[in-house]
Scaffold this active site. Structure first.
Site, PDB file in Angstrom:
ATOM      1  N   LYS A 211      -6.064  -9.951  11.131  1.00 45.66           N
ATOM      2  CA  LYS A 211      -5.937 -10.533   9.789  1.00 45.66           C
ATOM      3  C   LYS A 211      -5.295  -9.491   8.874  1.00 45.66           C
ATOM      4  O   LYS A 211      -5.802  -8.381   8.738  1.00 45.66           O
ATOM      5  CB  LYS A 211      -7.311 -10.924   9.261  1.00 45.66           C
ATOM      6  CG  LYS A 211      -7.275 -11.554   7.876  1.00 45.66           C
ATOM      7  CD  LYS A 211      -8.674 -11.958   7.436  1.00 45.66           C
ATOM      8  CE  LYS A 211      -8.678 -12.577   6.056  1.00 45.66           C
ATOM      9  NZ  LYS A 211     -10.033 -12.968   5.639  1.00 45.66           N
ATOM     10  N   LYS A 264      -3.800 -14.208  11.361  1.00 41.80           N
ATOM     11  CA  LYS A 264      -3.729 -14.749   9.997  1.00 41.80           C
ATOM     12  C   LYS A 264      -2.992 -13.762   9.105  1.00 41.80           C
ATOM     13  O   LYS A 264      -3.335 -12.581   9.140  1.00 41.80           O
ATOM     14  CB  LYS A 264      -5.142 -14.980   9.465  1.00 41.80           C
ATOM     15  CG  LYS A 264      -5.199 -15.584   8.071  1.00 41.80           C
ATOM     16  CD  LYS A 264      -6.635 -15.763   7.596  1.00 41.80           C
ATOM     17  CE  LYS A 264      -6.644 -16.360   6.200  1.00 41.80           C
ATOM     18  NZ  LYS A 264      -7.976 -16.507   5.633  1.00 41.80           N
TER      19      LYS A 264
HETATM   20 ZN   LIG Z   1     -13.799 -11.841   2.875  1.00 35.97          ZN
END
Ligand SMILES: [Zn+2]
Length: 339
Positions: A211, A264
């Site tokens: 992420k 992501k």
């Molecule tokens: Zn968070």
């Protein structure tokens, strides 16, 4: 001697020797041909639909920076889930906006918290819908940070204990799959351990494994009301410039017990999706985040692009890059087109 003979061209992959060419257009001439050789096909089963839950009743509030996406109270959320299920989307992922926030994010692991109540209601009314819960503290802390802050630093080990507690309350409320999004070290192991110790050995974990600290999350923070009050998330989320680090992050989560791994955002990181899929062969998800959604919506509303077409092209590109699952705010619209 140069010839235009297909037989010799066929000996190399493209037949691209000087003076020779292959008629690749032949199989594009009709829609029937195109559909016969299509390599990537979207399916409704690929989608996970993100939903935002807020306190109150009969609340259905459109998020200004995300057209057609709403903050929903639990009664409205259940209606939404019935619709999601009826159009063939298998799963939702829940984000909660609690009534109160405090320094330790206690709303996140309160048995009567917004998400815990939402899970129980959905499971009662739409039992077959897969309910995934996002596990993080940023929607619940008064600082807006993903963990506990001490002397200006977001601390790791204390925070993952709270995340594990949060995950357990989700499982106890009936969640089908737990998705930690914090990016702290060791959180997957801590969550796996607490689930196993409490008789939830079969609840899988989908980790937000790679992420990135991304500017594309902007509209989400309006939706989840989770903007940090100071500082940013660069001490735990990844530097957009890095790719081998992403592989180390993903490997670590798999070793700690992740059953699915996520990249992501999706679009600026399709190379990472491909690398992760190729290297680990794990069920891989990609999050088509709020900024990616809102850009298409905005351009569509201005008449600058053909919105449904760009939406389908975008989702196809994510799947083509190697994603098995796509978390997307477009899920409902895309599913309707695929029907
Ligand atoms: Zn968070």
């Amino acid at each position: 001697m140069t010839t235009f003979n297909d037989k010799t061209a066929a000996t190399s992959l493209t037949g691209a020797k000087t003076g020779q060419f292959k008629r690749l257009r032949r199989m594009r001439m009709t829609e029937a041909f195109r559909s016969m050789v299509r390599e990537t096909e979207l399916s409704r089963n690929d989608f996970i639909y993100p939903l935002f839950v807020v306190p109150g009743i009969k609340v259905r509030r459109e998020i200004k920076s995300m057209p057609d996406v709403f903050q929903l109270s639990i009664d409205e959320l259940v209606k939404e889930c019935l619709e999601v299920k009826s159009i063939g989307i298998p799963a939702v992922i829940l984000f909660g906006v609690p009534e109160f926030k405090d320094e330790v994010g206690s709303g996140a692991y309160d048995e009567e918290g917004i998400i815990q109540m939402a899970i129980r209601s959905i499971k009662r009314e739409v039992p077959d819908l897969v309910v995934i819960t996002d596990v993080c503290l940023c929607e619940y802390t008064s600082t807006g940070h993903c963990g506990i802050v001490r002397n200006g630093e977001i601390v790791n080990d204390e925070s993952i204990e709270l995340l594990a507690k949060e995950a357990l309350t989700h499982a106890q409320a009936g969640a089908d799959l737990i998705a930690p999004s914090d990016m702290f070290d060791g959180r997957v192991q801590a969550i796996r351990q607490i689930l196993d110790e409490n008789d939830f050995p079969n609840i899988p974990i989908m980790s937000y494994a790679a992420k990135y600290a991304s500017g594309f999350y902007g509209p989400f923070r309006d939706a989840a009301e989770s903007t940090p009050k100071f500082g940013d998330r660069r001490s735990h989320q990844m530097d957009p410039a890095n790719s081998s680090e992403a592989l180390r992050e993903v490997e670590q989560d798999i070793l700690e017990g992740a059953d699915l791994v996520m990249v992501k955002p999706a679009l600026p990181y399709l190379d990472i999706v491909r690398m992760v899929k190729d290297k680990f062969g794990m069920p891989t998800a990609a999050y088509n985040v709020s900024g990616e959604y809102s850009m298409i919506k905005a351009a569509g509303r201005n008449g600058w692009i053909d919105e449904p077409r760009v939406m389908m092209e975008t989702l196809t590109s994510i799947k083509r890059a190697g994603a098995d699952l796509i978390l997307t705010y477009f899920a409902k619209e895309a599913a309707k087109l695929l029907r």
